[in-house]
Design a protein around this motif. Structure first.
Motif, PDB file in Angstrom:
ATOM      1  N   ALA A  50     -30.694 -26.494 -16.153  1.00 25.15           N
ATOM      2  CA  ALA A  50     -29.302 -26.025 -16.801  1.00 25.15           C
ATOM      3  C   ALA A  50     -28.479 -26.334 -15.518  1.00 25.15           C
ATOM      4  N   LEU A  51     -28.723 -25.973 -14.369  1.00 26.85           N
ATOM      5  CA  LEU A  51     -27.978 -26.190 -13.155  1.00 26.85           C
ATOM      6  C   LEU A  51     -27.845 -27.746 -12.863  1.00 26.85           C
ATOM      7  N   ALA A  52     -29.086 -28.550 -12.968  1.00 28.56           N
ATOM      8  CA  ALA A  52     -28.750 -29.757 -12.631  1.00 28.56           C
ATOM      9  C   ALA A  52     -27.768 -30.434 -13.903  1.00 28.56           C
ATOM     10  N   ALA A  53     -28.019 -30.016 -15.140  1.00 25.56           N
ATOM     11  CA  ALA A  53     -26.924 -30.870 -15.893  1.00 25.56           C
ATOM     12  C   ALA A  53     -25.539 -30.344 -15.603  1.00 25.56           C
ATOM     13  N   GLN A  54     -25.346 -29.259 -15.160  1.00 26.75           N
ATOM     14  CA  GLN A  54     -23.974 -28.851 -14.912  1.00 26.75           C
ATOM     15  C   GLN A  54     -23.319 -29.582 -13.674  1.00 26.75           C
ATOM     16  N   LEU A  55     -24.167 -29.833 -12.574  1.00 29.55           N
ATOM     17  CA  LEU A  55     -23.798 -30.575 -11.525  1.00 29.55           C
ATOM     18  C   LEU A  55     -23.650 -32.047 -11.713  1.00 29.55           C
ATOM     19  N   GLN A  56     -24.250 -32.582 -12.655  1.00 27.84           N
ATOM     20  CA  GLN A  56     -23.984 -34.081 -13.226  1.00 27.84           C
ATOM     21  C   GLN A  56     -22.425 -34.290 -13.333  1.00 27.84           C
ATOM     22  N   ARG A  57     -21.731 -33.002 -13.930  1.00 31.82           N
ATOM     23  CA  ARG A  57     -20.289 -33.077 -14.576  1.00 31.82           C
ATOM     24  C   ARG A  57     -19.514 -32.895 -13.548  1.00 31.82           C
ATOM     25  N   VAL A  58     -19.920 -32.416 -12.241  1.00 37.01           N
ATOM     26  CA  VAL A  58     -19.131 -31.991 -11.210  1.00 37.01           C
ATOM     27  C   VAL A  58     -18.784 -33.360 -10.333  1.00 37.01           C
ATOM     28  N   PRO A  59     -17.493 -33.778 -10.196  1.00 39.50           N
ATOM     29  CA  PRO A  59     -17.019 -34.782  -9.311  1.00 39.50           C
ATOM     30  C   PRO A  59     -17.509 -34.848  -8.042  1.00 39.50           C
ATOM     31  N   GLU A  60     -18.174 -36.122  -7.398  1.00 41.30           N
ATOM     32  CA  GLU A  60     -19.022 -36.335  -6.266  1.00 41.30           C
ATOM     33  C   GLU A  60     -18.005 -35.642  -4.888  1.00 41.30           C
ATOM     34  N   GLU A  61     -16.417 -36.026  -5.045  1.00 45.57           N
ATOM     35  CA  GLU A  61     -15.751 -35.402  -3.993  1.00 45.57           C
ATOM     36  C   GLU A  61     -15.694 -33.975  -3.994  1.00 45.57           C
ATOM     37  N   LEU A  62     -15.721 -33.312  -5.086  1.00 46.33           N
ATOM     38  CA  LEU A  62     -15.616 -31.854  -4.952  1.00 46.33           C
ATOM     39  C   LEU A  62     -17.016 -31.278  -4.544  1.00 46.33           C
ATOM     40  N   LEU A  63     -18.102 -31.843  -4.931  1.00 45.99           N
ATOM     41  CA  LEU A  63     -19.129 -31.658  -3.986  1.00 45.99           C
ATOM     42  C   LEU A  63     -19.327 -31.896  -2.708  1.00 45.99           C
ATOM     43  N   VAL A  64     -18.950 -32.770  -2.145  1.00 47.20           N
ATOM     44  CA  VAL A  64     -18.764 -33.264  -0.846  1.00 47.20           C
ATOM     45  C   VAL A  64     -17.818 -32.320  -0.080  1.00 47.20           C
ATOM     46  N   ASP A  65     -16.750 -32.141  -0.568  1.00 43.46           N
ATOM     47  CA  ASP A  65     -15.892 -31.113  -0.103  1.00 43.46           C
ATOM     48  C   ASP A  65     -16.530 -29.484   0.203  1.00 43.46           C
ATOM     49  N   GLU A  66     -17.175 -29.271  -0.941  1.00 41.26           N
ATOM     50  CA  GLU A  66     -17.769 -27.953  -0.796  1.00 41.26           C
ATOM     51  C   GLU A  66     -18.855 -27.538   0.411  1.00 41.26           C
ATOM     52  N   LEU A  67     -19.933 -28.657   0.295  1.00 34.30           N
ATOM     53  CA  LEU A  67     -20.822 -28.864   1.186  1.00 34.30           C
ATOM     54  C   LEU A  67     -20.250 -28.938   2.570  1.00 34.30           C
ATOM     55  N   ARG A  68     -19.246 -29.427   2.798  1.00 30.68           N
ATOM     56  CA  ARG A  68     -18.755 -29.638   4.450  1.00 30.68           C
ATOM     57  C   ARG A  68     -17.869 -28.135   4.673  1.00 30.68           C
ATOM     58  N   ARG A  69     -17.507 -27.594   3.662  1.00 34.17           N
ATOM     59  CA  ARG A  69     -16.862 -26.429   3.802  1.00 34.17           C
ATOM     60  C   ARG A  69     -18.237 -25.358   4.141  1.00 34.17           C
ATOM     61  N   ARG A  70     -19.177 -25.606   3.715  1.00 33.56           N
ATOM     62  CA  ARG A  70     -20.234 -24.653   3.991  1.00 33.56           C
ATOM     63  C   ARG A  70     -20.988 -25.110   5.412  1.00 33.56           C
ATOM     64  N   GLY A  71     -20.325 -26.097   6.096  1.00 34.85           N
ATOM     65  CA  GLY A  71     -21.053 -26.570   7.326  1.00 34.85           C
ATOM     66  C   GLY A  71     -22.227 -27.695   7.274  1.00 34.85           C
ATOM     67  N   TRP A  72     -22.312 -28.213   6.176  1.00 33.53           N
ATOM     68  CA  TRP A  72     -23.287 -29.365   6.022  1.00 33.53           C
ATOM     69  C   TRP A  72     -22.583 -30.521   6.605  1.00 33.53           C
ATOM     70  N   ALA A  73     -23.514 -31.340   7.182  1.00 33.86           N
ATOM     71  CA  ALA A  73     -23.000 -32.730   7.516  1.00 33.86           C
ATOM     72  C   ALA A  73     -23.658 -33.674   6.482  1.00 33.86           C
ATOM     73  N   LEU A  74     -22.666 -34.484   6.107  1.00 27.03           N
ATOM     74  CA  LEU A  74     -23.066 -35.458   5.010  1.00 27.03           C
ATOM     75  C   LEU A  74     -23.256 -36.903   5.385  1.00 27.03           C
ATOM     76  N   ILE A  75     -23.953 -37.573   4.841  1.00 25.86           N
ATOM     77  CA  ILE A  75     -24.033 -39.157   5.274  1.00 25.86           C
ATOM     78  C   ILE A  75     -24.379 -39.805   3.768  1.00 25.86           C
ATOM     79  N   PRO A  76     -23.418 -40.734   3.642  1.00 22.81           N
ATOM     80  CA  PRO A  76     -23.434 -41.390   2.425  1.00 22.81           C
ATOM     81  C   PRO A  76     -24.739 -42.288   2.187  1.00 22.81           C
ATOM     82  N   PRO A  77     -25.294 -42.458   1.089  1.00 17.57           N
ATOM     83  CA  PRO A  77     -26.624 -42.975   0.949  1.00 17.57           C
ATOM     84  C   PRO A  77     -26.570 -44.426   1.378  1.00 17.57           C
TER      85      PRO A  77
END
Length: 81
Positions: A50-77
């Motif tokens: 159910a969580l995976a299905a919800q995440l599919q509907r979240v825009p990628e930019e929003l996920l990136v912003d949230e992960l960066r806010r939490r201190g993650w370093a992100l590298i594009p695939p």
């Protein structure tokens, strides 16, 4: 939120207090106890799916912003390989 709360508890155990305003804290809901009857138990794998299905509907930019806010370093695939 749980990891931040655990880090806060570890930091409160010793050392000097930090000067200045602290970051706002997010209240953490108490953990629910496990179901007491077998009929109330969920089938295995229902929540992660159910969580995976919800995440599919979240825009990628929003996920990136949230992960960066939490201190993650992100590298594009495309750059990761």
């Amino acid at each position: 939120a749980r990891l931040e709360a655990e880090a806060e508890e570890q930091g409160a155990g010793g050392g000097s207090p930090v000067d200045g305003p602290s970051a706002p804290t997010v209240p953490i809901a108490p953990r629910r106890s496990a179901p007491r009857t077998p009929t109330a138990a969920r089938p295995s794998g229902t929540r992660p799916e159910a969580l995976a299905a919800q995440l599919q509907r979240v825009p990628e930019e929003l996920l990136v912003d949230e992960l960066r806010r939490r201190g993650w370093a992100l590298i594009p695939p495309s750059l990761a390989t």
